[in-house]
Design a protein around this motif. Structure first.
Motif, PDB file in Angstrom:
ATOM      1  N   LYS A 250      32.270  45.955  43.830  1.00 36.06           N
ATOM      2  CA  LYS A 250      32.796  46.423  43.381  1.00 36.06           C
ATOM      3  C   LYS A 250      31.371  45.818  42.096  1.00 36.06           C
ATOM      4  O   LYS A 250      31.033  44.907  42.161  1.00 36.06           O
ATOM      5  CB  LYS A 250      33.791  44.981  42.688  1.00 36.06           C
ATOM      6  CG  LYS A 250      33.201  43.685  43.650  1.00 36.06           C
ATOM      7  CD  LYS A 250      34.331  42.662  42.938  1.00 36.06           C
ATOM      8  CE  LYS A 250      33.909  40.941  43.312  1.00 36.06           C
ATOM      9  NZ  LYS A 250      34.782  40.385  42.469  1.00 36.06           N
ATOM     10  N   GLN A 251      31.913  47.438  41.210  1.00 39.95           N
ATOM     11  CA  GLN A 251      30.835  46.844  39.828  1.00 39.95           C
ATOM     12  C   GLN A 251      31.348  46.567  38.643  1.00 39.95           C
ATOM     13  O   GLN A 251      32.298  46.568  37.957  1.00 39.95           O
ATOM     14  CB  GLN A 251      30.372  48.067  39.616  1.00 39.95           C
ATOM     15  CG  GLN A 251      29.565  48.166  38.486  1.00 39.95           C
ATOM     16  CD  GLN A 251      29.471  49.970  38.261  1.00 39.95           C
ATOM     17  OE1 GLN A 251      29.782  51.196  38.340  1.00 39.95           O
ATOM     18  NE2 GLN A 251      27.499  50.580  38.545  1.00 39.95           N
ATOM     19  N   SER A 257      36.451  41.921  35.418  1.00 41.70           N
ATOM     20  CA  SER A 257      36.543  43.332  35.899  1.00 41.70           C
ATOM     21  C   SER A 257      35.951  43.601  36.712  1.00 41.70           C
ATOM     22  O   SER A 257      34.898  44.401  35.677  1.00 41.70           O
ATOM     23  CB  SER A 257      37.181  44.592  34.295  1.00 41.70           C
ATOM     24  OG  SER A 257      37.441  45.924  34.850  1.00 41.70           O
ATOM     25  N   TRP A 258      36.320  44.321  37.800  1.00 43.05           N
ATOM     26  CA  TRP A 258      35.254  45.182  38.685  1.00 43.05           C
ATOM     27  C   TRP A 258      35.993  47.034  38.900  1.00 43.05           C
ATOM     28  O   TRP A 258      37.039  46.645  39.158  1.00 43.05           O
ATOM     29  CB  TRP A 258      35.134  44.256  39.675  1.00 43.05           C
ATOM     30  CG  TRP A 258      34.328  43.033  39.267  1.00 43.05           C
ATOM     31  CD1 TRP A 258      33.312  42.500  38.652  1.00 43.05           C
ATOM     32  CD2 TRP A 258      35.244  41.662  39.210  1.00 43.05           C
ATOM     33  NE1 TRP A 258      33.295  41.729  39.150  1.00 43.05           N
ATOM     34  CE2 TRP A 258      33.925  41.192  38.925  1.00 43.05           C
ATOM     35  CE3 TRP A 258      36.377  41.801  39.251  1.00 43.05           C
ATOM     36  CZ2 TRP A 258      34.674  39.421  38.984  1.00 43.05           C
ATOM     37  CZ3 TRP A 258      36.788  40.421  38.924  1.00 43.05           C
ATOM     38  CH2 TRP A 258      35.568  38.892  38.817  1.00 43.05           C
ATOM     39  N   ILE A 279      39.293  45.877  40.525  1.00 43.60           N
ATOM     40  CA  ILE A 279      39.341  45.360  42.356  1.00 43.60           C
ATOM     41  C   ILE A 279      37.950  44.101  41.797  1.00 43.60           C
ATOM     42  O   ILE A 279      37.609  43.905  41.911  1.00 43.60           O
ATOM     43  CB  ILE A 279      38.608  46.164  42.926  1.00 43.60           C
ATOM     44  CG1 ILE A 279      39.712  48.319  43.151  1.00 43.60           C
ATOM     45  CG2 ILE A 279      38.520  45.942  44.667  1.00 43.60           C
ATOM     46  CD1 ILE A 279      38.845  49.055  43.162  1.00 43.60           C
ATOM     47  N   ASP A 280      38.840  43.476  42.652  1.00 45.66           N
ATOM     48  CA  ASP A 280      38.604  41.554  42.944  1.00 45.66           C
ATOM     49  C   ASP A 280      38.201  41.679  44.571  1.00 45.66           C
ATOM     50  O   ASP A 280      39.162  40.961  44.789  1.00 45.66           O
ATOM     51  CB  ASP A 280      39.059  40.684  42.004  1.00 45.66           C
ATOM     52  CG  ASP A 280      37.646  39.664  42.473  1.00 45.66           C
ATOM     53  OD1 ASP A 280      36.949  39.546  42.578  1.00 45.66           O
ATOM     54  OD2 ASP A 280      38.689  38.258  42.560  1.00 45.66           O
ATOM     55  N   ASP A 281      38.275  42.409  45.065  1.00 47.01           N
ATOM     56  CA  ASP A 281      37.451  42.386  46.208  1.00 47.01           C
ATOM     57  C   ASP A 281      35.805  42.695  47.069  1.00 47.01           C
ATOM     58  O   ASP A 281      35.855  43.461  46.513  1.00 47.01           O
ATOM     59  CB  ASP A 281      38.949  43.431  46.697  1.00 47.01           C
ATOM     60  CG  ASP A 281      39.532  43.470  49.303  1.00 47.01           C
ATOM     61  OD1 ASP A 281      38.728  41.630  49.372  1.00 47.01           O
ATOM     62  OD2 ASP A 281      40.025  43.531  49.050  1.00 47.01           O
ATOM     63  N   ASP A 303      48.604  44.172  47.912  1.00 46.73           N
ATOM     64  CA  ASP A 303      48.743  44.864  48.431  1.00 46.73           C
ATOM     65  C   ASP A 303      47.002  45.591  48.945  1.00 46.73           C
ATOM     66  O   ASP A 303      46.702  45.466  48.686  1.00 46.73           O
ATOM     67  CB  ASP A 303      49.635  46.608  48.144  1.00 46.73           C
ATOM     68  CG  ASP A 303      50.804  46.299  47.658  1.00 46.73           C
ATOM     69  OD1 ASP A 303      51.772  45.554  47.808  1.00 46.73           O
ATOM     70  OD2 ASP A 303      51.740  46.630  46.523  1.00 46.73           O
ATOM     71  N   ILE A 304      47.224  46.456  50.428  1.00 41.99           N
ATOM     72  CA  ILE A 304      46.525  47.212  50.685  1.00 41.99           C
ATOM     73  C   ILE A 304      46.532  48.818  49.895  1.00 41.99           C
ATOM     74  O   ILE A 304      47.076  48.885  50.876  1.00 41.99           O
ATOM     75  CB  ILE A 304      46.051  47.127  51.973  1.00 41.99           C
ATOM     76  CG1 ILE A 304      45.859  45.386  52.334  1.00 41.99           C
ATOM     77  CG2 ILE A 304      44.852  47.894  52.651  1.00 41.99           C
ATOM     78  CD1 ILE A 304      45.377  45.286  53.909  1.00 41.99           C
ATOM     79  N   TRP A 305      44.939  49.330  49.426  1.00 39.78           N
ATOM     80  CA  TRP A 305      45.562  50.143  49.328  1.00 39.78           C
ATOM     81  C   TRP A 305      44.152  51.516  49.949  1.00 39.78           C
ATOM     82  O   TRP A 305      42.734  50.660  50.445  1.00 39.78           O
ATOM     83  CB  TRP A 305      45.363  50.975  47.913  1.00 39.78           C
ATOM     84  CG  TRP A 305      45.773  50.329  46.781  1.00 39.78           C
ATOM     85  CD1 TRP A 305      46.929  49.075  46.435  1.00 39.78           C
ATOM     86  CD2 TRP A 305      47.002  51.439  46.935  1.00 39.78           C
ATOM     87  NE1 TRP A 305      47.595  48.823  46.038  1.00 39.78           N
ATOM     88  CE2 TRP A 305      48.294  50.314  45.590  1.00 39.78           C
ATOM     89  CE3 TRP A 305      47.194  52.539  46.029  1.00 39.78           C
ATOM     90  CZ2 TRP A 305      48.766  50.436  45.043  1.00 39.78           C
ATOM     91  CZ3 TRP A 305      48.529  52.858  45.369  1.00 39.78           C
ATOM     92  CH2 TRP A 305      49.464  52.280  44.717  1.00 39.78           C
TER      93      TRP A 305
END
Length: 326
Positions: A250-251, A257-258, A279-281, A303-305
């Motif tokens: 994640k950047q 916010s990433w 995305i914070d994962d 949810d998983i994407w």
């Protein structure tokens, strides 16, 4: 059959059908249009044909380990009895991080599991669960805990990252003694934090995030030499592809916010899959071309994407998080 009896039978069938639909819908939280049934109290083992995750559907099984076939993620999810806040697996080893209820200050049980998900080892460590991973050969488990704060978006958070060697029983409660070099010089600072370890196939080379003085660095480290070197900036929660050629991470693009990004380790070129949501994962690779990650949903869970280099993001498993393969 008389017309009256026929109508009564149709009514009963209709009611039963509605009841079954309601049960399926309720067991998945009623949060998505594509709700799937949940089969509870299922024995589980680690195998390469299964996607594992934390079940977030409403009900008594929320937070328990669940599984679906890799080739059919929309199938009925099998839910076992193991409850984890973070879970990861590789080969015949798994790690389960579980916050101890009511502990002040917070304490987390780090539980090492075998291929049958039976407990092999347990340590109680200070902090709340953040990240967990297992080296590809199953020999080393690692974790990151929040010691203060509960989010990477918070200011002043502090993490503690550790390792456990499954075969030898060697425990490294914190890797803060790792010798690190930034811009060619040994780096020292009182605010250093590490998080998000990902190991290469040899269980020696690993990558992780170093955070200090408002910056984050991707560290490439040698476990035996216990030495790490910064190879990129603005990299958080790295995940090494199975072929060892790319890092998904994640950047940071703004405060809290990433964006999902991928670093080519040979060229150091950074690309962005077609996922623009924050995305914070710590991403998970499915093969060498598909990346899995969790995103918030309208039900205030996750949810998983999945996404590929050029393919549009797809909802993989609803009401779920902490994806893992064995």
């Amino acid at each position: 059959m008389s017309r009256r009896l026929l109508l009564a039978a149709i009514a009963v069938i209709t009611l039963l059908g509605g009841a079954i639909t309601y049960v399926v819908h309720a067991r998945t939280g009623g949060a998505t249009e594509n709700a799937v049934p949940v089969v509870t109290d299922q024995p589980m083992t680690l195998d390469a044909r299964t996607l594992y995750f934390r079940n977030l559907a409403e009900g008594p099984d929320t937070g328990k380990l669940a599984a679906v076939p890799v080739g059919d993620p929309g199938a009925a999810r099998r839910v076992g009895e193991l409850r984890c806040d973070r879970f990861a697996a590789a080969r015949s080893t798994a790690i389960c991080l579980r916050l101890k209820p009511g502990s002040l200050p917070p304490l987390t049980d780090m539980i090492v599991l075998d291929a049958n998900l039976h407990e092999r080892h347990r340590e109680t460590l200070p902090g709340t669960p953040s990240r967990a991973r297992v080296s590809p050969d199953g020999r080393i488990v690692n974790w990151t805990l929040f010691v203060t704060g509960d989010s990477y978006a918070a200011t002043g958070f502090s993490t503690r990252t550790g390792l456990y060697e499954v075969d030898t029983g060697r425990l490294v409660k914190t890797i803060e003694e790792l010798a690190v070099f930034v811009h060619g010089k040994r780096y020292f600072a009182s605010d250093v934090n590490y998080w998000g370890i990902t190991f290469a196939a040899d269980s020696n080379r690993f990558y992780l995030t170093l955070g200090s003085k408002g910056k984050t660095y991707l560290m490439e480290a040698d476990y035996r030499a216990y030495r790490g070197t910064a190879i990129a900036e603005n990299v958080e929660c790295p995940s090494l592809s199975p072929d060892g050629r790319r890092i998904a991470f994640k950047q940071k693009v703004a405060a809290g916010s990433w964006r999902l990004a991928v670093l080519d380790l040979a060229t150091h070129q950074i690309t962005h899959p077609p996922e623009t949501r924050s995305i914070d994962d710590q991403p998970v690779w499915q093969g060498n071309s598909t990346i899995l990650y969790s995103l918030p949903n309208p039900a205030h869970t996750l949810d998983i994407w999945s996404v590929g280099p050029t393919t549009r993001p797809e909802l993989l498993v609803s009401q779920a998080t902490t994806a893992s393969f064995s």
